[in-house]
Design a protein around this motif. Sequence first.
Motif, PDB file in Angstrom:
ATOM      1  N   ALA A  42       0.305  -1.559  -0.012  1.00 21.37           N
ATOM      2  CA  ALA A  42      -0.015   0.238  -0.032  1.00 21.37           C
ATOM      3  C   ALA A  42       1.046   0.928   0.075  1.00 21.37           C
ATOM      4  O   ALA A  42       1.824   1.676   0.918  1.00 21.37           O
ATOM      5  CB  ALA A  42      -0.446   0.162   1.170  1.00 21.37           C
ATOM      6  N   ASP A  43       0.275   1.945  -0.746  1.00 24.06           N
ATOM      7  CA  ASP A  43       2.025   3.132  -0.887  1.00 24.06           C
ATOM      8  C   ASP A  43       0.596   4.416   0.785  1.00 24.06           C
ATOM      9  O   ASP A  43      -0.049   5.323   0.437  1.00 24.06           O
ATOM     10  CB  ASP A  43       0.758   4.390  -2.123  1.00 24.06           C
ATOM     11  N   ALA A  44       1.516   3.550   0.967  1.00 26.49           N
ATOM     12  CA  ALA A  44       1.310   4.470   3.004  1.00 26.49           C
ATOM     13  C   ALA A  44       1.733   5.137   3.460  1.00 26.49           C
ATOM     14  O   ALA A  44       3.335   3.825   3.477  1.00 26.49           O
ATOM     15  CB  ALA A  44      -0.065   4.503   2.876  1.00 26.49           C
TER      16      ALA A  44
ATOM     17  N   ALA B  74      -8.668  -0.896   3.198  1.00 21.71           N
ATOM     18  CA  ALA B  74      -8.809  -1.897   1.948  1.00 21.71           C
ATOM     19  C   ALA B  74      -9.757  -3.013   1.272  1.00 21.71           C
ATOM     20  O   ALA B  74     -10.709  -2.525   2.429  1.00 21.71           O
ATOM     21  CB  ALA B  74      -7.301  -2.405   1.987  1.00 21.71           C
ATOM     22  N   SER B  75      -9.945  -3.475   0.343  1.00 21.28           N
ATOM     23  CA  SER B  75     -10.294  -3.975  -0.086  1.00 21.28           C
ATOM     24  C   SER B  75     -10.181  -5.852   0.711  1.00 21.28           C
ATOM     25  O   SER B  75      -9.470  -5.635   0.846  1.00 21.28           O
ATOM     26  CB  SER B  75     -11.395  -4.373  -1.648  1.00 21.28           C
ATOM     27  N   LEU B  76     -11.707  -6.181   0.985  1.00 18.68           N
ATOM     28  CA  LEU B  76     -12.352  -7.454   1.307  1.00 18.68           C
ATOM     29  C   LEU B  76     -11.293  -8.727  -0.014  1.00 18.68           C
ATOM     30  O   LEU B  76     -12.420  -8.259  -0.992  1.00 18.68           O
ATOM     31  CB  LEU B  76     -12.797  -8.050   1.597  1.00 18.68           C
ATOM     32  N   PRO B  77      -9.819  -9.715   0.948  1.00 21.31           N
ATOM     33  CA  PRO B  77      -9.529  -9.966  -0.835  1.00 21.31           C
ATOM     34  C   PRO B  77     -10.673 -10.819  -1.676  1.00 21.31           C
ATOM     35  O   PRO B  77     -11.951 -11.408  -0.395  1.00 21.31           O
ATOM     36  CB  PRO B  77      -8.447 -10.975  -0.371  1.00 21.31           C
TER      37      PRO B  77
ATOM     38  N   ASP C 117     -24.287  -7.178   9.816  1.00 24.37           N
ATOM     39  CA  ASP C 117     -23.720  -6.654   7.832  1.00 24.37           C
ATOM     40  C   ASP C 117     -22.984  -7.127   7.229  1.00 24.37           C
ATOM     41  O   ASP C 117     -21.978  -6.689   8.438  1.00 24.37           O
ATOM     42  CB  ASP C 117     -24.251  -5.223   8.104  1.00 24.37           C
ATOM     43  N   PRO C 118     -22.925  -7.556   5.659  1.00 25.59           N
ATOM     44  CA  PRO C 118     -21.739  -7.856   5.378  1.00 25.59           C
ATOM     45  C   PRO C 118     -20.972  -6.988   4.766  1.00 25.59           C
ATOM     46  O   PRO C 118     -21.926  -5.449   5.118  1.00 25.59           O
ATOM     47  CB  PRO C 118     -22.070  -8.746   4.327  1.00 25.59           C
ATOM     48  N   VAL C 119     -19.445  -6.746   4.614  1.00 28.13           N
ATOM     49  CA  VAL C 119     -18.843  -5.283   4.717  1.00 28.13           C
ATOM     50  C   VAL C 119     -17.441  -6.586   3.431  1.00 28.13           C
ATOM     51  O   VAL C 119     -17.664  -7.167   3.520  1.00 28.13           O
ATOM     52  CB  VAL C 119     -17.638  -5.160   5.823  1.00 28.13           C
ATOM     53  N   ASP C 120     -17.326  -5.064   3.013  1.00 30.57           N
ATOM     54  CA  ASP C 120     -16.168  -5.802   1.483  1.00 30.57           C
ATOM     55  C   ASP C 120     -15.087  -4.762   1.803  1.00 30.57           C
ATOM     56  O   ASP C 120     -14.290  -4.561   0.703  1.00 30.57           O
ATOM     57  CB  ASP C 120     -17.010  -5.019   0.575  1.00 30.57           C
TER      58      ASP C 120
ATOM     59  N   ARG D 208      -6.595  -2.308   7.291  1.00 35.14           N
ATOM     60  CA  ARG D 208      -5.710  -2.328   7.276  1.00 35.14           C
ATOM     61  C   ARG D 208      -4.284  -1.553   7.408  1.00 35.14           C
ATOM     62  O   ARG D 208      -4.000  -0.798   7.897  1.00 35.14           O
ATOM     63  CB  ARG D 208      -4.880  -3.681   6.251  1.00 35.14           C
ATOM     64  N   LEU D 209      -3.035  -2.062   8.559  1.00 35.05           N
ATOM     65  CA  LEU D 209      -2.015  -1.782   8.437  1.00 35.05           C
ATOM     66  C   LEU D 209      -1.385  -2.508   7.677  1.00 35.05           C
ATOM     67  O   LEU D 209      -1.021  -3.031   6.170  1.00 35.05           O
ATOM     68  CB  LEU D 209      -0.946  -2.211  10.057  1.00 35.05           C
ATOM     69  N   VAL D 210      -0.629  -1.134   6.914  1.00 29.82           N
ATOM     70  CA  VAL D 210       1.101  -0.664   6.218  1.00 29.82           C
ATOM     71  C   VAL D 210       1.808  -1.898   5.925  1.00 29.82           C
ATOM     72  O   VAL D 210       3.402  -0.688   7.035  1.00 29.82           O
ATOM     73  CB  VAL D 210       0.747   0.855   5.745  1.00 29.82           C
ATOM     74  N   ILE D 211       2.034  -2.650   6.031  1.00 31.81           N
ATOM     75  CA  ILE D 211       3.181  -3.769   6.167  1.00 31.81           C
ATOM     76  C   ILE D 211       4.037  -4.471   4.347  1.00 31.81           C
ATOM     77  O   ILE D 211       3.442  -5.166   3.735  1.00 31.81           O
ATOM     78  CB  ILE D 211       2.976  -4.960   6.402  1.00 31.81           C
TER      79      ILE D 211
END
Lengths: 278, 278, 278
Positions: free
Chosen positions: C111-113, C121-124, C170-173, C177-180
Amino acid sequence: MPAMSGTVITLLTDFGLADAYVGAMKGVILGVNPGATLIDLTHDVSPQDVLQGAFLLSTAWRYFPAGTIHVAVVDPGVGTERRALLLEAHGHLFLAPDNGLLSFILPPEDADAPLYQPYRASLPQGYRAYALTSSRYWRHPVSATFHGRDIFAPMAGHLSLGVAPKDVGDPVDSLIRLVIPVPSWRDGQLVGYVLHIDRFGNVVTTVPEAALVGHDDVVVEIAGATVRGLVHTYAEANGLAALIGSHGYLEFALTNGNAAKLLGVKVGDEVKVKVREK
Amino acid sequence: MPAMSGTVITLLTDFGLADAYVGAMKGVILGVNPGATLIDLTHDVSPQDVLQGAFLLSTAWRYFPAGTIHVAVVDPGVGTERRALLLEAHGHLFLAPDNGLLSFILPPEDADAPLYQPYRASLPQGYRAYALTSSRYWRHPVSATFHGRDIFAPMAGHLSLGVAPKDVGDPVDSLIRLVIPVPSWRDGQLVGYVLHIDRFGNVVTTVPEAALVGHDDVVVEIAGATVRGLVHTYAEANGLAALIGSHGYLEFALTNGNAAKLLGVKVGDEVKVKVREK
Amino acid sequence: MPAMSGTVITLLTDFGLADAYVGAMKGVILGVNPGATLIDLTHDVSPQDVLQGAFLLSTAWRYFPAGTIHVAVVDPGVGTERRALLLEAHGHLFLAPDNGLLSFILPPEDADAPLYQPYRASLPQGYRAYALTSSRYWRHPVSATFHGRDIFAPMAGHLSLGVAPKDVGDPVDSLIRLVIPVPSWRDGQLVGYVLHIDRFGNVVTTVPEAALVGHDDVVVEIAGATVRGLVHTYAEANGLAALIGSHGYLEFALTNGNAAKLLGVKVGDEVKVKVREK
């Protein structure tokens, strides 16, 4: 020793609780036997302090029901040629690296070597031990730095499901023990050593209750201090006192204070017991 | 209160986790009832700090299912004439030395004695308590310094197997309590005290949520600092803030910091709540 | 994923063990499912250190049997609008606040951060996650400062009794996340970062074993120190050494010492791996 799914498995390590190493071990055990009952003895053994681990194991295992499996991992030699052991003793099973951690499980013996140092000893009559060589009970791949998780934990799980001790690997007839001198009276004098200092600063010595039977009227010397007579409870003490502690050893306690700090003693320091002069 | 083999038994002590004292207690319980479910509340009560133990017990017991057996051992008087108690209350069972450790289990009462000091009080109506005198439920020999292992633990095991409370020993009609003043509004002012400081440095006081109902618009003074109004979450706070904490008491928190250190307060310090002047 | 009464529930928090917060959570779980098996991963995550909690969770969850429910609570945003999540992944269930604590459960991504900072982030593909919005599974009233006890714990209890993941809310999409950064070889050089320092002072980095396959003959640089080659066990090390630790990452260890202190490194410091020049 038939084991059931509800078998108790105790854990003693120097891993601490700040990391999740112990959690990983428990996960592996439950993966093998989801019905195992897991009990922590302690995980705060000072890093790589085999003597302390051996003593702490000795203070707890006997209070568990017969058939309990005790997993002890203080293992500076992990990944080297040091053996991993199963010891059958007193109706319990003990899993540990072969480095002296099981010293207090066997009957005391004297050895001609420096205090608390490891030496190789014969397995006493009536005891059985095995090297954990049956790799089918390990978790694979085995990390070279974490046999607690990959060898000891799954082995405990399988034993709790009924695997026979003789199936864990090759029988051994010797193991590493630490030199722990057995104090006995000579010319009215007993010489022992500081064995452990607990969270309250109580100073536990190698002098067992049995050695003092019939000698209540004693004078104890430690680190330049002299204590006359034994008390029976902490509350009865007034200042520095000597007593038989709950572990069954002579110990020192300080009313509302830390005896170890007051005395400035450390593990290995000498303690002398003499018959009181009237 | 019929108990089953799966009964929950909680443990709260000042033994720490560096030694294996707690492990020994669990071994004794499992020796009596291998099916008991053992849960630690905490073992990091400051040595011999009965008030802290009493408070911490009060923060956890109510979240357990009815029928749970709570074993609390902070016991400076172990081995003396102090009694060991079973208290039946709120559908739970409490085992503890008779020294104030059960103070928060009973309804609050005011007493004319110094803050947090012990005094003897009548057992309130509707509660039953017993001295643990039935030695057939003890582990023998009983160490004079470790009743946790030899009296409280086996007694918990037997209770979890269905032994009736009345069979543990003689009924008692009084017990030791600690003086914990009940804050109430007088002339627009409430006076309370610091009761506990947690790991995050949050400062918990004796002021209960109930005393503040209808008084949201308040000014709180502690250690020379003044906080206006209450927040509802830690995140909402900006610097030092007052809120009703998860224990149900007025507490102080510091955003990204340690409120207790900032304020320089200790247990027993005074806190004043006033109606806000507009 | 049908659950049974004996389902394993793990707990990881930054609550410490000095207070009884963890005990309260366990009481709530057992109140919902008295047959749950409760295992502590660790409660000594540094207060509010989401990265450390995320890493420690990653070191333990995979060793538990499929169907295990992992409850992770390091939750600086408790009581705010931050979501509470259930993530289904790898046959396990994870309950945590939506703040990056589940970063290591999902496949790595770049990730660019800034390093270790949170981003959305989107759920894979192939993963499912839900916001814990079904308040019928909460404990009421819900404290604004202790969702561990009032939302996560009872939810874990209900899931262990067989409540379907899709029924928790409710489902989430997407999730936080942390930038690793994922280290990969570029021009014979890998750049990673210090990720964790354990109780022994071992320094764990973000460099995974997989990145080093076929590159045993390496030179590692950290904090001005250079280590040539990797060892396989702690015992094999002589002074400062680099090895693949039990977590599967490149780490630094010091024989009989604390590598982190020797190096003076902290989480986030850079580590470089180069192909050895002969």
